[in-house]
Design a protein around this motif. Structure first.
Motif, short mmCIF file in Angstrom:
data_model
loop_
_atom_site.label_atom_id
_atom_site.label_comp_id
_atom_site.label_asym_id
_atom_site.label_seq_id
_atom_site.Cartn_x
_atom_site.Cartn_y
_atom_site.Cartn_z
N GLY A 712 0.84 -1.20 0.00
CA GLY A 712 0.00 0.00 0.00
C GLY A 712 0.87 1.24 0.00
N PRO A 713 0.41 2.31 0.67
CA PRO A 713 -0.83 2.35 1.44
C PRO A 713 -2.08 2.50 0.58
CG PRO A 713 0.26 4.45 1.55
CD PRO A 713 1.20 3.55 0.81
N GLY A 714 -1.94 3.08 -0.62
CA GLY A 714 -3.08 3.30 -1.49
C GLY A 714 -2.96 2.52 -2.77
N PRO A 715 -3.82 2.80 -3.75
CA PRO A 715 -3.76 2.12 -5.04
C PRO A 715 -2.88 2.88 -6.03
CG PRO A 715 -5.76 3.41 -4.91
CD PRO A 715 -5.05 3.62 -3.60
N GLY A 716 -2.54 2.21 -7.14
CA GLY A 716 -1.78 2.87 -8.21
C GLY A 716 -0.48 3.46 -7.72
N ARG A 717 -0.22 4.72 -8.12
CA ARG A 717 1.05 5.35 -7.74
C ARG A 717 1.13 5.65 -6.25
NH1 ARG A 717 0.67 10.99 -7.36
NH2 ARG A 717 -1.32 11.88 -8.02
N HIS A 718 0.00 5.52 -5.55
CA HIS A 718 -0.01 5.73 -4.11
C HIS A 718 0.31 4.44 -3.36
CE1 HIS A 718 -1.79 9.60 -5.00
NE2 HIS A 718 -2.72 8.98 -5.72
N ILE A 722 6.04 -1.82 0.48
CA ILE A 722 5.84 -2.85 1.49
C ILE A 722 5.61 -2.16 2.83
CG2 ILE A 722 6.81 -4.88 2.62
CD1 ILE A 722 6.23 -5.27 -0.34
N LEU A 723 4.42 -2.34 3.38
CA LEU A 723 4.07 -1.69 4.65
C LEU A 723 4.41 -2.57 5.84
CD1 LEU A 723 0.55 -0.28 3.70
CD2 LEU A 723 2.76 0.87 3.56
N PHE A 724 4.39 -3.89 5.62
CA PHE A 724 4.65 -4.80 6.75
C PHE A 724 5.06 -6.16 6.22
CE2 PHE A 724 3.21 -8.09 9.73
CZ PHE A 724 3.87 -7.69 10.89
N ASP A 730 1.83 -9.63 15.24
CA ASP A 730 2.70 -8.49 15.50
C ASP A 730 2.27 -7.23 14.75
OD1 ASP A 730 4.27 -10.13 17.08
OD2 ASP A 730 5.58 -10.70 15.41
N TYR A 731 1.22 -7.36 13.92
CA TYR A 731 0.80 -6.22 13.10
C TYR A 731 -0.26 -5.43 13.87
CZ TYR A 731 0.09 -3.83 8.58
OH TYR A 731 0.05 -2.91 7.55
N THR A 732 0.21 -4.56 14.73
CA THR A 732 -0.70 -3.79 15.58
C THR A 732 -0.27 -2.32 15.61
OG1 THR A 732 0.66 -4.26 17.54
CG2 THR A 732 -1.18 -5.77 17.08
N SER A 733 -1.21 -1.48 15.95
CA SER A 733 -0.95 -0.05 16.17
C SER A 733 -0.31 0.63 14.97
CB SER A 733 -0.06 0.14 17.42
OG SER A 733 -0.65 -0.46 18.54
N ARG A 734 -0.73 0.22 13.78
CA ARG A 734 -0.25 0.88 12.56
C ARG A 734 -1.43 1.59 11.88
NH1 ARG A 734 4.50 -1.83 10.57
NH2 ARG A 734 5.49 -2.83 12.36
N ALA A 735 -1.15 2.73 11.31
CA ALA A 735 -2.20 3.50 10.63
C ALA A 735 -2.29 3.09 9.17
CB ALA A 735 -1.93 4.99 10.76
N THR A 736 -2.40 1.79 8.91
CA THR A 736 -2.53 1.28 7.55
C THR A 736 -3.91 0.66 7.39
OG1 THR A 736 -1.70 -0.93 8.10
CG2 THR A 736 -0.05 0.74 7.51
#
Length: 754
Positions: A712-718, A722-724, A730-736
């Motif tokens: 992500g975080p978004g689609p296309g050029r956004h 790799i966010l995680f 373990d994937y907690t407290s992330r603004a994704t």
């Protein structure tokens, strides 16, 4: 008095069992139930089919012959129907000339804009069409790409010519083309090519000056391998056989056209600009960005064009496709993207009292994107239409005016009305869907340890830019992220670099003779079983061969062409639908004829057919939850979810050596109750030593992953980042988007009362 309901009495299409039902009009109605329960039979094969048939009957015979054909359903009575529009999951057809711009007509408006405002002036709008000789690039004929030889795939440098160093078909030892290189006295046939000099390898591949400079003169008319390959496979106007097409796919690759750089247009069309952008540059802008640019055009000369183009672009943004570009080929769209593209033309419609039948509109959507689809469905309803949605997503159910559940089971165990009411009532109901809504799968606390890893390095494909990712082996990895974030691009690169087996969303072949057993390759074993038991040739037991009924050619039905009227299909009077001759039907195994075997379900066949190989193969169909299918059931009658699982079963049957599997959204068409069956299949693969990579949005599947990769975080050029990478717990407290969905989403959250 206005009809307030669609009233159905005695519906018996497919597995429906005399269903009586009243569906409220001008409402958002969601139909639920396990896969194969009869939802599609009720909505598509009964309501949509009868509405389509009756509408077609209002046209004269000449027009009817050119309209889509509808098979009239088996139902006693239906009233209250309105014209129907079906928005299904089938990918948009077309060839490489079809783009998002052409399929939505946005390209037509853009061409018109450039023909009026473009500087320098080029001409009418067809001068900006890559499908018109007046506008297309002469080098690539408007395709934007040219096919070139993938020369790096031609040779195995660690082998000699005698050992098969030339990988192309027909160049093996003893073949004619092999002799044109190994037996001409120019090349050493017994030395691995890696030990040859660069000039020798160049001469082998390209001939010409490279061959002339070797000192050992090649024979007159000598062709290098590349020249010979391109002459035979690429520079021919003949219709290519399937085998030759397969060779071309294997040993060529597409390259951006060197003249137009992918714009598809000729030089004149590429020079015109509007707002300092060429039409090619505008086509490569994301739709969200393009609509902002188009809004700045103030010329009154083209005001209607700007209005129409803006409306079309805004509609695509509204349904969550703003990350696409108009130049994107429709052949690269997912099923979910294709489905939403189809809805664009309906958003601006002023028609009311239509019936929209929508098949799983959330397929391919991240949980955070579902809200945009719900708004779309509500918008269609609020415009005065009936909206019938087949769906498994609890978030969509929560917004329904009414929910209808068909079931309780699949196949012969389904086909009944088991619930009709509100979402709040469904949550309390003792039905398969009601019980599923109460389930919540926590994240896997003890992920399996990896046995190694596969590294995909420096990937630059679509919106991925120099991405390097490690995929652990011997475990289940889930690739997730919003639609358009780069998941499929990364999975494609994994498959290309590490020869993974891909089980994608491409449709299963659904010709009328294709059945679960023919598609999975079990049919020959059944024919051999009958041949052994009866001491006769196996070909007798093929409905496509010697034993077929001569009058219906093994189809079981006779199709009568009635010229301008709809064709008529009736059961063959000779074989009574049994497909075989009486002589063949006289041969039995355990009291069953070959036609009786076709009527067995997968579960029944495993118990009644005395052949371990057949039982082993059928177990794979049962393992993916398809034990209720009849062996001779046409694949054309299966739902999308059932077809997907047939494909998975075929791959599972062939799995012997440790393999890397990439599965593209295997929960497509699955009821929440069926998720456990799918997870068991995936776990079994891992337990057998295979590596499983799943592209998935379903939170229950994500929570059961041994390893999670989120893009992500978004689609296309956004997106494309790799966010995680790590364990789900373990994937907690992330603004994704994915982390937020895992923390706050899922069936429990979606099921909150409105």
């Amino acid at each position: 008095m206005k009809q307030r309901n669609v009233s159905i009495r005695g519906a018996r299409t497919n597995n429906l069992r005399d269903v009586d039902l009243d569906i409220p009009r001008n409402r958002l109605v969601v139909l639920v139930g396990v896969s194969g329960s009869g939802k599609s039979s009720l909505v598509f094969d009964t309501i949509a089919a009868e509405a389509g048939y009756q509408l077609n009957e209002t046209f004269p015979p000449f027009a009817r012959n050119r309209l889509p054909k509808w098979t009239r359903p088996d139902v006693e009575h239906i009233e209250g129907l309105t014209p129907v529009i079906v928005i299904d999951q089938r990918r948009i057809g077309g060839n490489t000339r079809s783009t998002v711009g052409t399929i939505t007509d946005a390209w037509t408006y853009l061409r018109l804009l450039f023909s009026r405002l473009g500087q320098p002036h080029v001409g009418e709008s067809n001068r900006f069409s890559f499908n018109d000789p007046a506008g297309m690039c002469p080098t690539c004929s408007g395709l934007g790409e040219v096919v070139v030889s993938a020369v790096e795939r031609f040779l195995d440098l660690d082998r000699s010519l005698a050992q098969g160093a030339i990988r192309l078909p027909g160049f093996g030892t003893g073949n004619y083309w092999y002799a044109q290189y190994a037996d001409i006295g120019v090349f050493d046939a017994d030395t691995p090519l890696r030990q040859w000099s660069p000039s020798e390898r160049e001469a082998l591949l390209y001939g010409g000056q490279a061959a002339a400079g070797l000192g050992r003169k090649p024979p007159r008319g000598y062709e290098g391998i590349v020249e010979r390959f391109e002459r035979i496979y690429l520079h021919t106007s003949d219709n290519l056989s399937e085998r030759k097409q397969g060779v071309i796919r294997q040993f060529t690759r597409a390259r951006t056209c060197p003249e137009c750089a992918g714009d598809r247009l000729n030089k004149a069309a590429r020079t015109a600009t509007v707002l300092d952008h060429t039409i090619g540059e505008m086509s490569r802008l994301e739709i969200n960005e393009l609509v902002r640019l188009v809004r700045t055009i103030t010329s009154v000369r083209v005001a209607p064009v700007v209005t129409a183009l803006t409306a079309r672009l805004e509609a695509m943004s509204t349904i969550g496709l703003g990350y696409l570009t108009l130049s994107r080929a429709t052949t690269t769209l997912s099923g979910g993207e294709s489905q939403r593209i189809k809805t664009v033309k309906h958003l601006g419609s002023s028609l009311t009292e239509m019936t929209y039948v929508v098949d799983e509109p959330t397929v391919g959507l991240h949980p955070t994107d579902v809200e945009s689809v719900i708004k779309l469905l509500e918008r269609l309803r609020d415009s005065g239409n009936n909206v019938l949605v087949v769906e498994h997503d609890p978030a969509v159910m929560a917004h329904a005016d009414q929910i209808i559940e068909v079931g309780p089971g699949a196949g012969a165990a389904g086909g009944q009305l088991v619930f009709q009411g509100t979402f709040a009532q469904l949550r309390e109901a003792d039905t398969p869907t009601g019980r599923a809504l109460a389930q919540h799968r926590p994240a896997k606390l003890t992920p399996r340890p990896a046995t190694g890893s596969l590294t995909v390095a420096d990937v630059s494909r679509n919106n991925l830019r120099h991405v390097t990712v490690r995929f652990p082996t011997g475990v289940m990895t889930v690739l997730t992220g919003v639609a358009g974030s780069g998941k499929s691009s990364l999975a494609d690169e994994l498959a290309a670099q590490h020869q993974a087996t891909v089980i994608d969303q491409k449709p299963v072949s659904t010709n009328r003779r294709s059945t679960p057993i023919t598609y999975t390759g079990i049919a020959p074993a059944i024919r051999r079983l009958f041949a052994r038991h009866n001491q006769v040739p196996a070909g007798l037991f093929s409905a496509n061969s010697d034993g077929a009924c001569p009058d219906c050619a093994g189809l079981g039905v006779i199709h009568t062409d009635l010229a301008f009227m709809d064709g008529q299909e009736i059961v063959c009077e000779t074989c009574h639908g049994r497909r075989f001759t009486p002589e063949v039907l006289a041969h039995t195994v355990n009291g069953l004829s070959i036609a009786d075997v076709d009527d067995l379900t997968v579960d029944q066949a495993m118990a009644q057919l005395p052949d371990a190989g057949i039982s082993h193969a059928l177990r794979q169909l049962g393992a993916v939850g398809l034990g209720y299918l009849r062996l001779g059931q046409s694949l054309s009658t299966l739902s999308g979810g059932e077809c997907q699982r047939v494909k998975i079963a075929k791959e599972l049957r062939q799995a012997e050596q440790p393999t890397t599997y990439v599965l593209d959204e295997p929960t497509t068409g699955l009821h929440p109750n069926d998720i456990d069956t799918l997870l068991h299949v995936l776990d079994s693969l891992v337990d057998q030593g295979h590596t499983v990579v799943v592209i998935e949005h379903n939170l229950d599947v994500i929570r059961q992953a041994d390893w999670l990769i989120d893009l992500g975080p978004g689609p296309g050029r956004h997106g494309g980042t790799i966010l995680f990478e790590g364990h789900v717990a373990d994937y907690t407290s992330r603004a994704t988007p994915t982390c937020q969905a895992l923390t706050h989403g899922g069936p429990a959250a979606a099921a909150r009362p409105r």
